[in-house]
Scaffold this motif. Structure first.
Motif, PDB file in Angstrom:
ATOM      1  N   SER A  13      -8.247  -3.009   5.015  1.00 30.04           N
ATOM      2  CA  SER A  13      -8.129  -1.797   4.211  1.00 30.04           C
ATOM      3  C   SER A  13      -9.091  -1.866   3.108  1.00 30.04           C
ATOM      4  O   SER A  13      -9.387  -2.856   2.392  1.00 30.04           O
ATOM      5  N   TYR A  59       0.052  -1.847  10.967  1.00 32.95           N
ATOM      6  CA  TYR A  59      -1.111  -2.727  10.379  1.00 32.95           C
ATOM      7  C   TYR A  59      -1.697  -3.967  11.314  1.00 32.95           C
ATOM      8  O   TYR A  59      -0.704  -4.610  11.825  1.00 32.95           O
ATOM      9  N   GLN A  74      -9.696   3.247   3.352  1.00 34.78           N
ATOM     10  CA  GLN A  74      -9.897   2.721   4.660  1.00 34.78           C
ATOM     11  C   GLN A  74      -8.364   2.076   4.999  1.00 34.78           C
ATOM     12  O   GLN A  74      -8.174   1.322   3.921  1.00 34.78           O
ATOM     13  N   TYR A  75      -7.950   2.197   6.043  1.00 34.61           N
ATOM     14  CA  TYR A  75      -6.798   1.593   6.352  1.00 34.61           C
ATOM     15  C   TYR A  75      -6.778   0.814   7.655  1.00 34.61           C
ATOM     16  O   TYR A  75      -7.043   1.364   8.885  1.00 34.61           O
ATOM     17  N   SER A  76      -6.448  -0.342   7.740  1.00 33.83           N
ATOM     18  CA  SER A  76      -6.389  -1.365   8.665  1.00 33.83           C
ATOM     19  C   SER A  76      -7.455  -1.219   9.910  1.00 33.83           C
ATOM     20  O   SER A  76      -7.085  -1.018  11.043  1.00 33.83           O
ATOM     21  N   LEU A 128       0.861  -1.325   0.173  1.00 39.27           N
ATOM     22  CA  LEU A 128      -0.058   0.087  -0.074  1.00 39.27           C
ATOM     23  C   LEU A 128       0.840   1.325   0.039  1.00 39.27           C
ATOM     24  O   LEU A 128       0.473   2.221  -0.813  1.00 39.27           O
ATOM     25  N   SER A 129       2.179   1.332   0.772  1.00 41.30           N
ATOM     26  CA  SER A 129       2.964   2.460   0.602  1.00 41.30           C
ATOM     27  C   SER A 129       3.459   2.594  -0.638  1.00 41.30           C
ATOM     28  O   SER A 129       3.486   3.926  -0.889  1.00 41.30           O
ATOM     29  N   VAL A 132      -7.291   9.665   5.575  1.00 40.74           N
ATOM     30  CA  VAL A 132      -6.782   8.183   6.055  1.00 40.74           C
ATOM     31  C   VAL A 132      -5.547   8.058   6.375  1.00 40.74           C
ATOM     32  O   VAL A 132      -4.458   8.629   5.675  1.00 40.74           O
ATOM     33  N   LEU A 169      -7.584   4.955  -1.652  1.00 40.81           N
ATOM     34  CA  LEU A 169      -7.454   4.289  -0.362  1.00 40.81           C
ATOM     35  C   LEU A 169      -8.580   4.908   0.566  1.00 40.81           C
ATOM     36  O   LEU A 169      -8.269   6.018   0.683  1.00 40.81           O
ATOM     37  N   ARG A 214      -4.497   8.180  -1.464  1.00 39.94           N
ATOM     38  CA  ARG A 214      -4.945   8.237  -0.111  1.00 39.94           C
ATOM     39  C   ARG A 214      -6.100   9.196   0.050  1.00 39.94           C
ATOM     40  O   ARG A 214      -6.112  10.345  -0.250  1.00 39.94           O
ATOM     41  N   MET A 274      -1.890   6.203   7.342  1.00 35.36           N
ATOM     42  CA  MET A 274      -1.222   4.692   7.178  1.00 35.36           C
ATOM     43  C   MET A 274      -0.271   4.873   8.215  1.00 35.36           C
ATOM     44  O   MET A 274       0.787   5.506   8.436  1.00 35.36           O
TER      45      MET A 274
END
Length: 234
Positions: free
Chosen positions: A184, A178, A205-207, A158-159, A173, A203, A169, A175
């Protein structure tokens, strides 16, 4: 049009005993512990209403079993297990309590891990989406794709996608860490420039671990498989 054609749900596996005791797992095939099985059931229930069309997972059991829990509610979806989705190979560090300063000559380099993530993403994931678009996607039918992998792998993928502007992003959101069974979501739409089209991701939603309501099930140790403070890695 900005219609969302695909949605990637990317999920980290549930907890293992090595996660709990902060042992470095890498590609050691450690099973989910009791808490991890509960987490897998909870993420499965949270995703029950998402109509999935395709599922990819790491072939290591902590990931593939998490994916199988989710797919119990989606019996028609085949799970494609792929070693390309395995966690970073940690070599001599596997089984050590993290963080470890032990020399690890056979550790998978950051560049090698990025290359492996990228090769899978273009060769399997993008390929699947592109061939679906070419076949003619039924209009208004969003396709949801599940990907179950590992903390270090997901963070790396993702990064890198965000850094390369392949995925934007979403506003607000964040980052960072995780978490086990963190979900995500990347939404994809087609952008056409002078008759060339490409799939652009957002992106959104993250974790997310909203599904882990109980404090005991929510509590998580720092992920020992994300290398911190080992000086400059090649």
């Amino acid at each position: 049009s900005m219609a969302v054609l695909f949605r990637m749900y990317i999920v980290r596996h549930g907890e293992t005993e090595w996660n709990r005791t902060r042992r470095i797992q890498g590609q050691a095939d450690v099973p989910l512990n009791e808490n991890g099985l509960k987490q897998a059931q909870l993420v499965a229930e949270a995703m029950k209403g998402v109509p999935l069309v395709k599922a990819f997972s790491s072939d290591l059991q902590r990931a593939s079993v998490t994916a199988e829990f989710i797919l119990r509610y989606h019996p028609d979806v085949l799970l494609e297990k792929d070693e390309a989705l395995r966690e970073r190979y940690m070599g001599e560090l596997q089984g050590e309590i993290g963080p470890s300063n032990k020399p690890a000559p056979s550790l998978e380099t950051t560049q090698a891990l990025i290359a492996r993530c990228h090769a899978w993403y273009t060769g399997s994931f993008l390929h699947y989406m592109a061939s679906t678009v070419k076949q003619g996607l039924p209009l208004g039918e969003r396709q949801n794709i599940l990907v179950v992998s590992h903390g270090g792998w997901i963070m790396t993928l993702l990064s890198k996608l965000v850094a390369n502007n392949v995925v934007m992003r979403g506003t607000g959101v964040e980052m960072g860490h995780y978490l086990n069974t963190g979900v995500s979501i990347v939404e994809y739409h087609v952008e056409t420039i002078e008759r060339n089209w490409s799939l652009v991701g957002n992106l959104i939603q993250y974790s997310d671990i909203e599904h882990l309501k109980d404090e005991d099930i929510r509590h998580q140790e720092t992920n020992a498989d994300v290398l911190v403070g080992r000086g400059r890695q090649p």
